[in-house]
Design an enzyme around this catalytic site. Structure first.
Site, mmCIF file in Angstrom:
data_model
loop_
_atom_site.group_PDB
_atom_site.id
_atom_site.type_symbol
_atom_site.label_atom_id
_atom_site.label_comp_id
_atom_site.label_asym_id
_atom_site.label_seq_id
_atom_site.Cartn_x
_atom_site.Cartn_y
_atom_site.Cartn_z
ATOM 1 C CB CYS A 109 -0.946 0.005 1.197
ATOM 2 S SG CYS A 109 -2.010 -1.446 1.287
ATOM 3 C CG HIS A 168 -3.496 3.316 1.827
ATOM 4 N ND1 HIS A 168 -3.877 2.828 0.596
ATOM 5 C CD2 HIS A 168 -3.730 2.302 2.718
ATOM 6 C CE1 HIS A 168 -4.298 1.591 0.725
ATOM 7 N NE2 HIS A 168 -4.221 1.246 2.003
ATOM 8 C CG ASN A 212 -7.350 -0.687 0.540
ATOM 9 O OD1 ASN A 212 -6.433 -0.552 -0.250
ATOM 10 N ND2 ASN A 212 -7.139 -0.954 1.824
#
Length: 318
Positions: free
Chosen positions: A116, A244, A274
């Site tokens: 990520c 993020h 996500n």
């Protein structure tokens, strides 16, 4: 003495797959209530890539558009970095394929896996390459097909993750428009989030949600403050916050802790889910597409996740 240059982001673009998946549609595949998904994660929709929307295709599309915005000759893209963690084929990397698909005749290319935080790591690598003169322009892509790795029987992951690609071009500049990167890792917690092999041999993403929440909300505010200090500014001087896109609860908590106005924070997770290494560039692209930014606006990028890894930096909008 070697000449040093400034670095700046000159192009931003995204590829969002054609298949937009709503909570209602996901609920039909699981026993999870649509309202529960939104209340738990803040996510309303996410994209799941079709078979033909492979990682090279998505990366090349976003990359071509970013290069066009930067108005850079493809022959002057000296390096291509692809941040990803969800490619099934271990090698070779897809960076060379992306460069060839776009038509970058002189580009070196490699993949970077910091999950990520992969995009924020890659922006740092690109900026460093430009600043020391190793490259005139660098294409940076964050791309994921997380839908290939999520288990329909695990609502903690199945309702969160999505697919897509975002890209930027990092170029030589007369000013320093990309600040120093503050980064780190905590390998002692590597089991908190990652791929787990099931008894039948398949691998799926598994996650300890509460621990991810506690770690990120406790650790990332300090990283944000250090990234601002490294760039020589205070948090109050940041124009936009692009973290993020893990889930809405984490972003809300970081926003409150850091004292950012909500209208200066990107919540692309609501529409895109996500997307791991693709989430920061997708959110940054969405911010640019809204037309709300001005050239030179300071943006705090913050990537964090599996590894555990994290990185943050201040950039200026093109």
């Amino acid at each position: 003495m070697q000449q040093m240059y400034g670095s700046a982001i000159t192009g931003i673009a995204a590829y969002r797959p054609t298949n937009l998946v709503s909570n209602v549609e996901l609920a039909k595949r699981t026993s999870v209530d649509p309202e529960w998904i939104e209340s738990r994660t803040g996510i309303k929709t996410r994209y799941h890539a079709a078979p033909e929307e492979d990682m090279v295709t998505m990366s090349a599309d976003a990359g071509q558009k970013a290069i066009a915005m930067a108005n850079v000759d493809p022959a002057e893209i000296d390096l291509t970095i692809v941040a990803t963690a969800t490619r099934r084929q271990r090698m070779p990397g897809i960076g060379p394929q992306v460069a060839t698909r776009i038509g970058l005749p002189a580009s070196g290319a490699y993949d970077l896996n910091a999950v990520c935080a992969g995009f924020t790591y890659s922006v740092s690598m690109a900026s460093n390459a430009v600043r020391v003169g190793d490259a005139r322009n660098v294409l940076v892509v964050g791309v994921e097909r997380t839908s290939d790795w999520i288990n329909p029987e695990d609502p903690d992951t199945f309702v969160i993750f999505g697919d897509g690609a975002g890209a930027v071009v990092v170029s030589r500049s007369t000013e320093d428009a990309i600040g120093p990167t503050v980064w780190g890792s905590d390998g002692g917690r590597h089991k908190v989030l990652g791929l787990t092999e099931m008894p039948d041999g398949r691998e799926f993403v598994t996650m300890d949600g509460p621990l991810v929440y506690k770690w990120s909300t406790a650790t990332m505010p300090g990283v944000a403050e250090r990234a601002c200090a490294a760039a020589g500014i205070s948090l109050s001087e940041v124009d936009w916050f692009v973290p993020h896109q893990a889930n809405r609860r984490i972003i809300d908590t970081l926003t409150r802790t850091l004292g950012f106005p909500k209208d200066r924070v990107m919540f692309d997770v609501v529409d895109t889910g996500n997307t791991s290494a693709a989430s920061v560039p997708l959110a940054l692209s969405r911010l640019y597409e809204t037309g709300r930014t001005s050239p030179g606006d300071r943006v705090l990028l913050l990537g964090f996740g599996a590894g555990l890894t994290y990185a943050g930096q201040i950039i200026r909008m093109p």
